[in-house]
Design an enzyme around this catalytic site. Structure first.
Site: not given
Ligand SMILES: NC(=O)c1ccc[n+]([C@@H]2O[C@H](COP(=O)([O-])OP(=O)(O)OC[C@H]3O[C@@H](n4cnc5c(N)ncnc54)[C@H](O)[C@@H]3O)[C@@H](O)[C@H]2O)c1
Length: 267
Positions: A62, A89, A154
């Protein structure tokens, strides 16, 4: 899976690598020949990725727990003897919340995850990255630059990630360590899907997200993965940069006032 050589012999940690954008990044690095250590707090998706990707290792951890981050780095060095790239990420986008609905405690927790988690791992990894003259890639968001309605905490965490990237790039340049960030726009992931499902009309929300890009579609995790491999392997003269992977969502002028409900007393 075809294994390339663009990042062969290199070792990469990807946080939140169990699904979504992190999984896309982990796949892209394995395809480029790297060995990938997947950090995720969700054991089932992390194990599934480890099974899918030969050459990858899953470490249940985590990012908000400093002890977990210490073990993640030491386990990486124990297994592979080096570290070349850290991709920060893991992060979360809470459901829409007006300023009056936000809680200070919720804001603090989001800072712990979206900002301090990245810094904790990076700080622990730096001695190894200095040895390998490696690099850090932080996953920020385009909204850190242009804002987003009903998302003050956020947006603040992501703006801080981009700013932190630039400050660290300055400090680490003397050691040959590059620090960059990627700011995705709408990328279709489980987080986006869950976010839309919580809306009164999920289909309309997905349509809105799709049409927010001039390219007329959302991005795929693999497209963020391709940008990450580029920054790590070929972008040798890039540091402190913010690479937008947005399908052009931030371009041009558009109707924006309609997104807000103006309180009656302010009309
Ligand atoms: N999806 C989008 O449109 C988007 C756009 C801009 C930025 N982002 C950023 O991209 C990143 C990933 O987003 P996503 O859409 O793939 O999210 P998601 O929720 O689909 O996947 C996130 C992953 O991170 C893991 N995770 C969460 N908290 C954690 C922790 N404390 N320790 C370890 N692992 C942890 C989760 O278990 C999951 O596997 C994030 O930082 C998000 O802010 C996403």
């Amino acid at each position: 899976m075809a294994t390339g050589t663009r990042y062969a012999g290199k070792v990469v940690i990807v946080t939140g690598g169990g699904r979504g954008i992190g999984a896309g990044i982990a796949r892209a690095f394995v395809e480029s020949g790297a060995q990938v250590v997947i950090c995720d707090k969700d054991e089932s998706c992390g194990r599934a990725m480890e099974q899918e990707l030969p050459g990858s290792v899953f470490v249940l951890s985590d990012v908000t727990k400093e002890e977990d981050m210490k073990s993640l780095v030491s386990e990486t060095i124990r297994r592979f003897g080096r570290l070349d790239c850290v991709v920060n990420n893991a992060g979360h986008h809470p459901p829409p919340e007006r300023p009056e609905e936000t809680s200070i405690q919720g804001f603090r927790q989001l800072l712990e995850l979206n900002l301090l988690g990245m810094y904790t791992l990076t700080k622990l990894a730096l001695p190894h990255l200095r040895k390998s003259r490696g690099n850090v890639i932080n996953i920020s968001s385009v909204v850190g630059m242009i804002g987003q309605p009903q998302a003050v905490p956020y947006v603040a965490t992501k703006g801080a990630v981009t700013a932190m990237t630039k400050a660290l790039a300055l400090d680490e340049s003397q050691y040959g360590v590059r620090v960059n960030c990627i700011s995705p726009g709408n990328i279709w992931t489980p987080m986006w899907e869950k976010w839309a499902a919580a809306m009164p009309d999920p289909t309309a929300k997905i349509q809105e997200g799709t049409l927010a890009q001039p390219l007329g579609r959302m991005g795929q995790p693999a497209e963020v993965g391709a940008a990450a491999v580029f920054l790590a392997s070929e972008a040798n003269f890039c540091t402190g940069t913010e690479l937008l992977v947005t399908g052009g969502a931030e371009l041009g002028f558009g109707r924006k006032a309609a997104q807000y409900t103006v309180p009656t007393e302010a009309q």
